[in-house]
Design a protein around this motif. Structure first.
Motif, PDB file in Angstrom:
ATOM      1  N   SER A  29       0.863  -1.181   0.000  1.00  9.84           N
ATOM      2  CA  SER A  29       0.000   0.000   0.000  1.00  9.84           C
ATOM      3  C   SER A  29       0.896   1.227   0.000  1.00  9.84           C
ATOM      4  CB  SER A  29      -0.911   0.010   1.226  1.00  9.84           C
ATOM      5  OG  SER A  29      -0.155   0.244   2.393  1.00  9.84           O
ATOM      6  N   LYS A  30       0.368   2.322  -0.460  1.00 13.40           N
ATOM      7  CA  LYS A  30       1.150   3.564  -0.493  1.00 13.40           C
ATOM      8  C   LYS A  30       1.588   3.956   0.914  1.00 13.40           C
ATOM      9  CE  LYS A  30      -1.220   5.514  -4.478  1.00 13.40           C
ATOM     10  NZ  LYS A  30      -2.054   6.624  -4.946  1.00 13.40           N
ATOM     11  N   SER A  31       0.669   3.827   1.859  1.00 11.72           N
ATOM     12  CA  SER A  31       0.996   4.208   3.238  1.00 11.72           C
ATOM     13  C   SER A  31       2.138   3.365   3.790  1.00 11.72           C
ATOM     14  CB  SER A  31      -0.239   4.060   4.136  1.00 11.72           C
ATOM     15  OG  SER A  31      -1.203   5.014   3.797  1.00 11.72           O
ATOM     16  N   ALA A  32       2.081   2.061   3.574  1.00 11.27           N
ATOM     17  CA  ALA A  32       3.130   1.179   4.092  1.00 11.27           C
ATOM     18  C   ALA A  32       4.474   1.494   3.446  1.00 11.27           C
ATOM     19  CB  ALA A  32       2.762  -0.283   3.861  1.00 11.27           C
ATOM     20  N   ILE A  33       4.464   1.740   2.151  1.00 14.47           N
ATOM     21  CA  ILE A  33       5.705   2.072   1.436  1.00 14.47           C
ATOM     22  C   ILE A  33       6.287   3.374   1.973  1.00 14.47           C
ATOM     23  CG2 ILE A  33       6.665   2.711  -0.819  1.00 14.47           C
ATOM     24  CD1 ILE A  33       4.505   0.806  -2.042  1.00 14.47           C
ATOM     25  N   LEU A  34       5.431   4.382   2.134  1.00 10.80           N
ATOM     26  CA  LEU A  34       5.912   5.677   2.634  1.00 10.80           C
ATOM     27  C   LEU A  34       6.376   5.585   4.079  1.00 10.80           C
ATOM     28  CD1 LEU A  34       3.373   8.124   0.953  1.00 10.80           C
ATOM     29  CD2 LEU A  34       5.783   7.759   0.379  1.00 10.80           C
ATOM     30  N   VAL A  35       5.695   4.786   4.914  1.00 12.31           N
ATOM     31  CA  VAL A  35       6.126   4.604   6.304  1.00 12.31           C
ATOM     32  C   VAL A  35       7.522   3.981   6.323  1.00 12.31           C
ATOM     33  CG1 VAL A  35       5.703   3.237   8.395  1.00 12.31           C
ATOM     34  CG2 VAL A  35       3.845   4.537   7.364  1.00 12.31           C
ATOM     35  N   ASP A  36       7.724   2.932   5.521  1.00 14.48           N
ATOM     36  CA  ASP A  36       9.043   2.285   5.470  1.00 14.48           C
ATOM     37  C   ASP A  36      10.117   3.250   4.969  1.00 14.48           C
ATOM     38  OD1 ASP A  36       7.953  -0.059   6.400  1.00 14.48           O
ATOM     39  OD2 ASP A  36       7.855  -1.031   4.422  1.00 14.48           O
ATOM     40  N   ALA A  37       9.799   4.008   3.930  1.00 17.32           N
ATOM     41  CA  ALA A  37      10.774   4.928   3.348  1.00 17.32           C
ATOM     42  C   ALA A  37      11.126   6.054   4.319  1.00 17.32           C
ATOM     43  CB  ALA A  37      10.235   5.514   2.039  1.00 17.32           C
ATOM     44  N   VAL A  38      10.139   6.645   4.960  1.00 15.37           N
ATOM     45  CA  VAL A  38      10.393   7.738   5.905  1.00 15.37           C
ATOM     46  C   VAL A  38      11.143   7.214   7.121  1.00 15.37           C
ATOM     47  CG1 VAL A  38       9.293   9.407   7.452  1.00 15.37           C
ATOM     48  CG2 VAL A  38       8.472   9.168   5.107  1.00 15.37           C
ATOM     49  N   THR A  39      10.779   6.030   7.618  1.00  9.70           N
ATOM     50  CA  THR A  39      11.480   5.443   8.759  1.00  9.70           C
ATOM     51  C   THR A  39      12.949   5.201   8.419  1.00  9.70           C
ATOM     52  OG1 THR A  39       9.456   4.378   9.536  1.00  9.70           O
ATOM     53  CG2 THR A  39      11.534   3.484  10.347  1.00  9.70           C
ATOM     54  N   ALA A  40      13.203   4.618   7.265  1.00 12.81           N
ATOM     55  CA  ALA A  40      14.587   4.358   6.846  1.00 12.81           C
ATOM     56  C   ALA A  40      15.358   5.678   6.703  1.00 12.81           C
ATOM     57  CB  ALA A  40      14.609   3.588   5.530  1.00 12.81           C
ATOM     58  N   TRP A  41      14.740   6.685   6.132  1.00 13.86           N
ATOM     59  CA  TRP A  41      15.418   7.970   5.952  1.00 13.86           C
ATOM     60  C   TRP A  41      15.745   8.608   7.308  1.00 13.86           C
ATOM     61  CZ3 TRP A  41      14.580  13.150   7.007  1.00 13.86           C
ATOM     62  CH2 TRP A  41      15.414  14.038   6.332  1.00 13.86           C
ATOM     63  N   LEU A  42      14.776   8.580   8.226  1.00 16.58           N
ATOM     64  CA  LEU A  42      15.011   9.158   9.551  1.00 16.58           C
ATOM     65  C   LEU A  42      16.069   8.375  10.325  1.00 16.58           C
ATOM     66  CD1 LEU A  42      11.376  10.092  10.630  1.00 16.58           C
ATOM     67  CD2 LEU A  42      13.216  11.647   9.965  1.00 16.58           C
ATOM     68  N   ASP A  43      16.082   7.056  10.197  1.00 19.42           N
ATOM     69  CA  ASP A  43      17.101   6.247  10.877  1.00 19.42           C
ATOM     70  C   ASP A  43      18.501   6.580  10.354  1.00 19.42           C
ATOM     71  OD1 ASP A  43      15.164   5.041  12.399  1.00 19.42           O
ATOM     72  OD2 ASP A  43      15.140   3.162  11.250  1.00 19.42           O
ATOM     73  N   ARG A  44      18.621   6.720   9.046  1.00 15.87           N
ATOM     74  CA  ARG A  44      19.923   7.102   8.467  1.00 15.87           C
ATOM     75  C   ARG A  44      20.321   8.497   8.917  1.00 15.87           C
ATOM     76  NH1 ARG A  44      17.780   5.149   3.700  1.00 15.87           N
ATOM     77  NH2 ARG A  44      17.542   7.263   2.948  1.00 15.87           N
ATOM     78  N   ARG A  45      19.385   9.374   9.004  1.00 17.32           N
ATOM     79  CA  ARG A  45      19.651  10.750   9.425  1.00 17.32           C
ATOM     80  C   ARG A  45      20.163  10.770  10.865  1.00 17.32           C
ATOM     81  NH1 ARG A  45      20.268  15.618   6.839  1.00 17.32           N
ATOM     82  NH2 ARG A  45      19.291  17.265   8.011  1.00 17.32           N
ATOM     83  N   GLY A  46      19.571   9.973  11.744  1.00 18.72           N
ATOM     84  CA  GLY A  46      20.009   9.887  13.129  1.00 18.72           C
ATOM     85  C   GLY A  46      21.413   9.332  13.234  1.00 18.72           C
ATOM     86  N   THR A  47      21.737   8.335  12.416  1.00 15.06           N
ATOM     87  CA  THR A  47      23.078   7.764  12.408  1.00 15.06           C
ATOM     88  C   THR A  47      24.076   8.809  11.943  1.00 15.06           C
ATOM     89  OG1 THR A  47      22.175   5.590  11.932  1.00 15.06           O
ATOM     90  CG2 THR A  47      24.490   5.912  11.460  1.00 15.06           C
ATOM     91  N   SER A  48      23.709   9.548  10.934  1.00 13.30           N
ATOM     92  CA  SER A  48      24.592  10.594  10.428  1.00 13.30           C
ATOM     93  C   SER A  48      24.845  11.650  11.498  1.00 13.30           C
ATOM     94  CB  SER A  48      23.986  11.232   9.183  1.00 13.30           C
ATOM     95  OG  SER A  48      24.785  12.297   8.743  1.00 13.30           O
ATOM     96  N   GLU A  49      23.805  11.977  12.257  1.00 14.23           N
ATOM     97  CA  GLU A  49      23.963  12.971  13.323  1.00 14.23           C
ATOM     98  C   GLU A  49      24.939  12.470  14.387  1.00 14.23           C
ATOM     99  OE1 GLU A  49      21.277  14.947  16.847  1.00 14.23           O
ATOM    100  OE2 GLU A  49      20.294  14.466  14.944  1.00 14.23           O
ATOM    101  N   LEU A  50      24.834  11.183  14.744  1.00  8.78           N
ATOM    102  CA  LEU A  50      25.782  10.612  15.703  1.00  8.78           C
ATOM    103  C   LEU A  50      27.201  10.633  15.148  1.00  8.78           C
ATOM    104  CD1 LEU A  50      23.813   7.558  17.137  1.00  8.78           C
ATOM    105  CD2 LEU A  50      24.408   9.688  18.301  1.00  8.78           C
ATOM    106  N   ASP A  51      27.332  10.292  13.870  1.00 10.58           N
ATOM    107  CA  ASP A  51      28.658  10.346  13.246  1.00 10.58           C
ATOM    108  C   ASP A  51      29.207  11.765  13.265  1.00 10.58           C
ATOM    109  OD1 ASP A  51      28.682   7.670  12.730  1.00 10.58           O
ATOM    110  OD2 ASP A  51      28.094   7.852  10.617  1.00 10.58           O
ATOM    111  N   ASP A  52      28.363  12.726  12.956  1.00  8.33           N
ATOM    112  CA  ASP A  52      28.798  14.123  12.968  1.00  8.33           C
ATOM    113  C   ASP A  52      29.211  14.561  14.366  1.00  8.33           C
ATOM    114  OD1 ASP A  52      28.223  14.248  10.298  1.00  8.33           O
ATOM    115  OD2 ASP A  52      26.319  15.303  10.537  1.00  8.33           O
ATOM    116  N   ARG A  53      28.459  14.112  15.354  1.00  5.09           N
ATOM    117  CA  ARG A  53      28.700  14.544  16.726  1.00  5.09           C
ATOM    118  C   ARG A  53      29.949  13.883  17.327  1.00  5.09           C
ATOM    119  NH1 ARG A  53      23.761  14.565  20.600  1.00  5.09           N
ATOM    120  NH2 ARG A  53      23.667  16.740  20.058  1.00  5.09           N
ATOM    121  N   PHE A  54      30.113  12.586  17.104  1.00  3.72           N
ATOM    122  CA  PHE A  54      31.192  11.856  17.774  1.00  3.72           C
ATOM    123  C   PHE A  54      32.317  11.417  16.838  1.00  3.72           C
ATOM    124  CE2 PHE A  54      27.402  10.976  20.418  1.00  3.72           C
ATOM    125  CZ  PHE A  54      27.835  11.607  21.557  1.00  3.72           C
TER     126      PHE A  54
END
Length: 133
Positions: A29-54
């Motif tokens: 479904s569109k919703s499931a695809i977008l939920v997975d895509a946004v979750t993956a993008w936010l998870d990568r963004r959080g990892t990048s922030e940790l890399d930037d910080r430490f």
């Protein structure tokens, strides 16, 4: 049940067509695809922030540890070569040479005291320049 909030998105035509094609497959479904895509993008963004910080700190610590390890190897190799050299050029003392043994004991005690003073003062003999002394 998970509370869901409705969002209105505007996607470029090409991306919208790709989403439609993917959602047309069974079990998708569109919703499931977008939920997975946004979750993956936010998870990568959080990892990048940790890399930037430490990341910079960890790189500095890694460099410092590498330097300490290298210095330790140099020190051990120097000590081993010095001991081998000393043992190869020094004649052994006779069993009854108490004067020679006393001189050797005094020299060793002076050496240990000098090392203790240098360590306590934080001084380094190897790897220092004239400016550091």
């Amino acid at each position: 049940m998970v509370e869901k909030i409705r969002h209105q998105l505007f996607l470029p035509r090409v991306l919208s067509d790709r989403l439609e094609a993917l959602a047309a497959k069974p079990g998708a479904s569109k919703s499931a695809i977008l939920v997975d895509a946004v979750t993956a993008w936010l998870d990568r963004r959080g990892t990048s922030e940790l890399d930037d910080r430490f990341g910079i700190r960890l790189d500095r610590m890694s460099t410092a540890l590498s330097r300490i390890e290298r210095d330790g190897h140099v020190t051990l190799e120097t000590l081993a070569l010095f001991i081998r050299f000393e043992l190869s050029i020094q004649a052994p003392l006779a069993e009854n040479d108490q004067a020679g043994r006393a001189i050797a004991r005094d020299r060793f005690e002076a050496f240990v005291m000098q090392v203790g003073r240098a360590v306590a003062a934080g001084k380094r003999t190897l790897g220092t320049t004239e400016q550091d002394r």
